[in-house]
Design a protein around this motif. Structure first.
Motif, PDB file in Angstrom:
ATOM      1  N   LEU A   3      37.653 -20.709 -38.891  1.00  0.00           N
ATOM      2  CA  LEU A   3      38.983 -20.401 -39.403  1.00  0.00           C
ATOM      3  C   LEU A   3      39.764 -21.706 -39.419  1.00  0.00           C
ATOM      4  CD1 LEU A   3      41.055 -18.311 -40.384  1.00  0.00           C
ATOM      5  CD2 LEU A   3      41.738 -17.990 -37.994  1.00  0.00           C
ATOM      6  N   PHE A   4      39.948 -22.263 -40.597  1.00  0.00           N
ATOM      7  CA  PHE A   4      40.598 -23.570 -40.754  1.00  0.00           C
ATOM      8  C   PHE A   4      42.090 -23.350 -40.998  1.00  0.00           C
ATOM      9  CE2 PHE A   4      41.181 -27.330 -43.845  1.00  0.00           C
ATOM     10  CZ  PHE A   4      41.643 -28.152 -42.826  1.00  0.00           C
ATOM     11  N   LEU A   5      42.926 -23.929 -40.126  1.00  0.00           N
ATOM     12  CA  LEU A   5      44.367 -23.710 -40.194  1.00  0.00           C
ATOM     13  C   LEU A   5      45.098 -24.796 -40.975  1.00  0.00           C
ATOM     14  CD1 LEU A   5      45.011 -22.618 -36.481  1.00  0.00           C
ATOM     15  CD2 LEU A   5      44.381 -21.199 -38.453  1.00  0.00           C
ATOM     16  N   GLY A   6      44.417 -25.881 -41.305  1.00  0.00           N
ATOM     17  CA  GLY A   6      45.055 -26.997 -41.997  1.00  0.00           C
ATOM     18  C   GLY A   6      45.761 -26.649 -43.293  1.00  0.00           C
ATOM     19  N   PRO A   7      45.201 -25.740 -44.124  1.00  0.00           N
ATOM     20  CA  PRO A   7      45.868 -25.432 -45.399  1.00  0.00           C
ATOM     21  C   PRO A   7      47.256 -24.819 -45.255  1.00  0.00           C
ATOM     22  CG  PRO A   7      43.562 -24.749 -45.474  1.00  0.00           C
ATOM     23  CD  PRO A   7      43.857 -25.130 -44.055  1.00  0.00           C
ATOM     24  N   ILE A   8      47.648 -24.468 -44.044  1.00  0.00           N
ATOM     25  CA  ILE A   8      48.982 -23.896 -43.855  1.00  0.00           C
ATOM     26  C   ILE A   8      50.059 -24.912 -44.197  1.00  0.00           C
ATOM     27  CG2 ILE A   8      49.660 -24.434 -41.454  1.00  0.00           C
ATOM     28  CD1 ILE A   8      49.922 -21.326 -41.121  1.00  0.00           C
ATOM     29  N   GLY A   9      49.718 -26.203 -44.102  1.00  0.00           N
ATOM     30  CA  GLY A   9      50.689 -27.244 -44.416  1.00  0.00           C
ATOM     31  C   GLY A   9      50.725 -27.640 -45.875  1.00  0.00           C
ATOM     32  N   THR A  10      49.720 -27.243 -46.658  1.00  0.00           N
ATOM     33  CA  THR A  10      49.665 -27.614 -48.066  1.00  0.00           C
ATOM     34  C   THR A  10      49.841 -26.425 -48.998  1.00  0.00           C
ATOM     35  OG1 THR A  10      47.246 -27.497 -47.891  1.00  0.00           O
ATOM     36  CG2 THR A  10      48.267 -29.676 -47.732  1.00  0.00           C
ATOM     37  N   PHE A  11      49.116 -25.332 -48.700  1.00  0.00           N
ATOM     38  CA  PHE A  11      49.184 -24.148 -49.547  1.00  0.00           C
ATOM     39  C   PHE A  11      49.911 -22.972 -48.894  1.00  0.00           C
ATOM     40  CE2 PHE A  11      45.116 -26.263 -50.685  1.00  0.00           C
ATOM     41  CZ  PHE A  11      45.462 -26.659 -51.973  1.00  0.00           C
ATOM     42  N   GLY A  12      50.193 -23.084 -47.596  1.00  0.00           N
ATOM     43  CA  GLY A  12      50.764 -21.941 -46.892  1.00  0.00           C
ATOM     44  C   GLY A  12      49.731 -20.873 -46.605  1.00  0.00           C
ATOM     45  N   THR A  13      48.461 -21.273 -46.471  1.00  0.00           N
ATOM     46  CA  THR A  13      47.374 -20.317 -46.244  1.00  0.00           C
ATOM     47  C   THR A  13      46.555 -20.727 -45.029  1.00  0.00           C
ATOM     48  OG1 THR A  13      45.706 -21.531 -47.567  1.00  0.00           O
ATOM     49  CG2 THR A  13      47.166 -20.011 -48.745  1.00  0.00           C
ATOM     50  N   ILE A  14      45.737 -19.798 -44.540  1.00  0.00           N
ATOM     51  CA  ILE A  14      44.675 -20.120 -43.604  1.00  0.00           C
ATOM     52  C   ILE A  14      43.352 -19.780 -44.284  1.00  0.00           C
ATOM     53  CG2 ILE A  14      46.080 -19.840 -41.542  1.00  0.00           C
ATOM     54  CD1 ILE A  14      44.917 -17.065 -41.173  1.00  0.00           C
ATOM     55  N   GLU A  15      42.278 -20.465 -43.885  1.00  0.00           N
ATOM     56  CA  GLU A  15      41.020 -20.393 -44.632  1.00  0.00           C
ATOM     57  C   GLU A  15      39.883 -19.850 -43.766  1.00  0.00           C
ATOM     58  OE1 GLU A  15      38.088 -23.428 -47.167  1.00  0.00           O
ATOM     59  OE2 GLU A  15      39.784 -24.205 -46.024  1.00  0.00           O
ATOM     60  N   PHE A  16      39.337 -18.712 -44.173  1.00  0.00           N
ATOM     61  CA  PHE A  16      38.191 -18.113 -43.496  1.00  0.00           C
ATOM     62  C   PHE A  16      36.912 -18.702 -44.100  1.00  0.00           C
ATOM     63  CE2 PHE A  16      41.666 -15.244 -42.842  1.00  0.00           C
ATOM     64  CZ  PHE A  16      41.443 -14.641 -41.618  1.00  0.00           C
ATOM     65  N   ARG A  17      36.111 -19.404 -43.268  1.00  0.00           N
ATOM     66  CA  ARG A  17      34.943 -20.138 -43.757  1.00  0.00           C
ATOM     67  C   ARG A  17      33.614 -19.584 -43.226  1.00  0.00           C
ATOM     68  NH1 ARG A  17      35.860 -25.378 -45.542  1.00  0.00           N
ATOM     69  NH2 ARG A  17      33.833 -25.967 -44.662  1.00  0.00           N
ATOM     70  N   HIS A  18      33.647 -18.424 -42.596  1.00  0.00           N
ATOM     71  CA  HIS A  18      32.470 -17.896 -41.913  1.00  0.00           C
ATOM     72  C   HIS A  18      31.276 -17.639 -42.837  1.00  0.00           C
ATOM     73  CE1 HIS A  18      36.207 -16.647 -40.001  1.00  0.00           C
ATOM     74  NE2 HIS A  18      35.593 -16.405 -38.864  1.00  0.00           N
ATOM     75  N   ALA A  19      31.537 -17.168 -44.042  1.00  0.00           N
ATOM     76  CA  ALA A  19      30.499 -16.513 -44.843  1.00  0.00           C
ATOM     77  C   ALA A  19      29.647 -17.498 -45.635  1.00  0.00           C
ATOM     78  CB  ALA A  19      31.138 -15.508 -45.796  1.00  0.00           C
ATOM     79  N   PRO A  20      28.398 -17.132 -45.881  1.00  0.00           N
ATOM     80  CA  PRO A  20      27.553 -17.903 -46.792  1.00  0.00           C
ATOM     81  C   PRO A  20      27.895 -17.557 -48.234  1.00  0.00           C
ATOM     82  CG  PRO A  20      26.368 -15.974 -46.080  1.00  0.00           C
ATOM     83  CD  PRO A  20      27.696 -15.946 -45.357  1.00  0.00           C
ATOM     84  N   PHE A  21      27.255 -18.221 -49.178  1.00  0.00           N
ATOM     85  CA  PHE A  21      27.263 -17.721 -50.544  1.00  0.00           C
ATOM     86  C   PHE A  21      26.181 -16.646 -50.625  1.00  0.00           C
ATOM     87  CE2 PHE A  21      24.897 -18.054 -54.645  1.00  0.00           C
ATOM     88  CZ  PHE A  21      25.790 -17.277 -55.385  1.00  0.00           C
ATOM     89  N   TRP A  22      26.627 -15.431 -50.885  1.00  0.00           N
ATOM     90  CA  TRP A  22      25.685 -14.330 -51.027  1.00  0.00           C
ATOM     91  C   TRP A  22      25.265 -14.198 -52.493  1.00  0.00           C
ATOM     92  CZ3 TRP A  22      29.869 -12.678 -47.583  1.00  0.00           C
ATOM     93  CH2 TRP A  22      29.447 -12.451 -46.262  1.00  0.00           C
ATOM     94  N   THR A  23      23.993 -14.061 -52.732  1.00  0.00           N
ATOM     95  CA  THR A  23      23.543 -13.849 -54.110  1.00  0.00           C
ATOM     96  C   THR A  23      23.739 -12.407 -54.551  1.00  0.00           C
ATOM     97  OG1 THR A  23      21.277 -13.525 -53.290  1.00  0.00           O
ATOM     98  CG2 THR A  23      21.875 -15.738 -54.048  1.00  0.00           C
TER      99      THR A  23
END
Length: 321
Positions: free
Chosen positions: A167-187
């Motif tokens: 869970l990357f919190l950095g985008p809160i300062g640029t986009f006002g969002t938090i980023e969930f990065r857990h998932a793979p690319f599912w086919t």
């Protein structure tokens, strides 16, 4: 302070149900120009990604959940025909809008995520739990950022969030969002649609149920693991976890001690907070309290050296008549 004030602009249209999606794929090969044109027509921005092998990244606009799921359905017609591939390098990132939320609400959501994170990784698969591009919060020191944000009543500590955490919190300062990065690319589209539903439910329900981080543990202790999961991820989200092989929610959560991690962090918030506002003055060797801005000193209430520290700091400051 609200996130909107912190990031300073409305780059992500306001709505608690607005999300953005990034999909990384490999195996685009020589057909990438055609792929990009087709995806653009379906509402996706597409960029070549040099960190991947014949890779592309598909980026959605901020959308309501129903719109996003419809856009995913269109994109996956292309995914199936082009036969894109998944690897340890490819992933799925979901941005959740936080612009109208304050520090307590965002920190409560982060804490709810931490408590449920072992279950989220069970859904995403063991190859993601051990992946260096989405390191779990229960394996790092990221909770210290939440503690500092709560004590300082500021989002500034989130700017030190690790880009490759789950869970990357950095985008809160640029986009006002938090980023969930857990998932793979599912086919397969079904897994992605289930994941979108699970993350959006976690975000929306946490922001609805919790006003402060302590509420998370209080509810978990009061209702138990099964009910907590159903309330946060929804009935369908809990069912999808069971279909992915999770039999006992409490057993998985307790295996990683995430309630204890949260409890320890919240207990450590019992601090004295000393704020000294001083007029501008020239530094005299020791900068500390002589620069003319607020200085906050944090010490545990049981630390006997606390008042000695204050005395020493004040000795170095300017003298008053």
């Amino acid at each position: 302070m609200f996130v909107r004030e912190f990031c300073g602009q409305d780059r992500f249209p306001s709505s608690p149900r607005r999300f953005g999606l990034e999909l990384e794929v490999e195996g685009a090969g020589r057909g990438s120009s055609t792929d990009i044109g087709r995806a653009n027509r379906n509402g996706w921005a597409v960029v070549n990604d040099g960190s991947l092998r014949d890779g592309l990244e598909f980026i959605s606009n901020p959308m309501e959940i129903s719109e996003l799921q419809a856009a995913v359905e269109l994109l996956y017609q292309q995914v199936r025909e082009a036969e894109y591939t998944s690897s340890i390098r490819t992933s799925t990132h979901i941005h959740a809008n936080m612009q109208d939320r304050d520090v307590n609400a965002v920190c409560a959501l982060v804490c709810a995520h931490v408590l449920l994170e072992p279950l989220l990784f069970r859904f995403c698969g063991p190859q993601r739990e051990g992946n260096i591009y989405c390191v779990p919060w229960y394996r790092g020191e990221q909770l210290s950022l939440v503690k500092r944000a709560l004590v300082d009543e500021s989002f500034h500590p989130f700017m030190e969030s690790c880009k490759y955490s789950s869970l990357f919190l950095g985008p809160i300062g640029t986009f006002g969002t938090i980023e969930f990065r857990h998932a793979p690319f599912w086919t397969d589209e079904d897994s992605l649609q289930q994941w979108i539903d699970m993350v959006s439910s976690l975000v929306f329900n946490s922001l609805t149920l919790f006003r402060r981080p302590a509420d998370v543990l209080e509810m978990y202790d009061a209702v138990g693991a099964d009910r907590f999961v159903e309330e946060l991820l929804g009935i369908e989200g809990a069912a999808n976890l069971r279909r992915s092989g999770v039999v006992n929610f409490e057993e998985v959560i307790e295996e990683y001690d995430t309630p204890i991690l949260l409890s320890d962090m919240l207990d450590s918030l019992c601090t004295y907070k000393v704020r000294d506002w001083l007029p501008p003055a020239q530094p005299t060797g020791d900068v500390g309290l002589t620069r003319g801005y607020r200085t906050t000193v944090h010490r545990p209430m049981y630390d006997p050296s606390f008042f000695d520290t204050i005395d020493n700091d004040m000795d170095d400051g300017p003298e008053y008549d």
